[in-house]
Design an enzyme around this catalytic site. Sequence first.
Site: not given
Length: 331
Positions: A126, A72, A11, A103, A130, A172, A128
């Site tokens: 990203t 992706r 992403g 990741d 995360d 996510r 996110d």
Amino acid sequence: MKTIGVLTSGGDSQGMNAAVYATVRSALSRNLTVYGIHHGYQGLINGEVEQMTAKSVEGIVHRGGTVIGTARCPEMKTVEGQKKAVATLKKYGIEGLVVIGGDGSFQGAKVLSTQYGIKVIGIPGTIDNDLAYTDYTLGFDSAVAVVANNVTLLRDTMSCNDRTCVVEVMGRDCGDIAMFAALACGAEAVCVPEVGYDPEALAQLVLHNAQMGKKDNIIIVAEGIRSDGTLDKGREADKVVNDLLKRIPELNVRGTVLGHLQRSGDATVFDRRLGVEMGDLAVRCLVDGKTDRVIGIKNDAVFDEDMLFALAKKKQFNKRIYELANNLVKY
Ligand code: ADP
Ligand code: F6P
């Protein structure tokens, strides 16, 4: 090290362009040849390679998206795909690769290094946030700003209609965008996957606020709120609205999904600076002969760390921000 490559993968996120810019300019200032690989690992497999000049990255530091494209690429998970990717790297004499992504993208980089001996450096790109080893990933700050600014707009219509609005945001399985945005725009409640979602408690909060005379509420929900792992992006807002209506049938309530707006628009100044610092450090690592490193930021200092060690870390939930966002009295 004479020749390096850079790609963006997974992403996209604001700040990726700043990192591409710095990777290219930092490499050129060290007399390296630098190639941009278009569309992530897919482009590496297909041979979508372009030699970069200072001009190629002019005026891109602030821009959202990524000028070299992203994708992706399931094929990269196969040995056949990996061999094609390595063949492209060999064809152009690329000895070191800067991978900007999350990741999953780092897993691809790890394979290129451990199985095929390519020197790789990962930059966390990203929205996110995360990744456990770094305080911030590129794009997170910008995504939070998009959410906070849009929720501020939503307030206008929601408050004059005495309405409750459930706003679904990305991330996510990570609640960071939801929590930080909730703080930044004074939302009445925030629900995140790390804590789980309690429809009864949410309904009680809305009823309590109404009793106190507050009939408009902003409830921010992270797309992954069902901590049982049944992520249903773009539909959680409607589900939460229905859960509320089941308990309070007369409630004036609407759902809104901010979606890919969160990955759009200019990067914040923080993400621009972070991207530039990270891109430059990635090149310095390669020039120093380092491989299997990821770049991060802790306590405002940019650093590099062993990739395997960094990826094995488990992200700590920021309970302090969560509680602050939920527990400030809002009426
Ligand atoms: P992100 O990097 O944002 O986490 P993805 O999880 O979609 O995004 O991963 C991006 C890409 O990285 C994948 O489409 C694939 O090409 C590559 N990738 C992910 N996991 C692996 C893996 N285990 N082995 C090789 N490549 C991988
Ligand atoms: O990982 C970044 C992210 O924006 C997530 O927050 C979101 O769930 C996902 O990507 C959306 O992916 P896509 O752009 O493929 O719809």
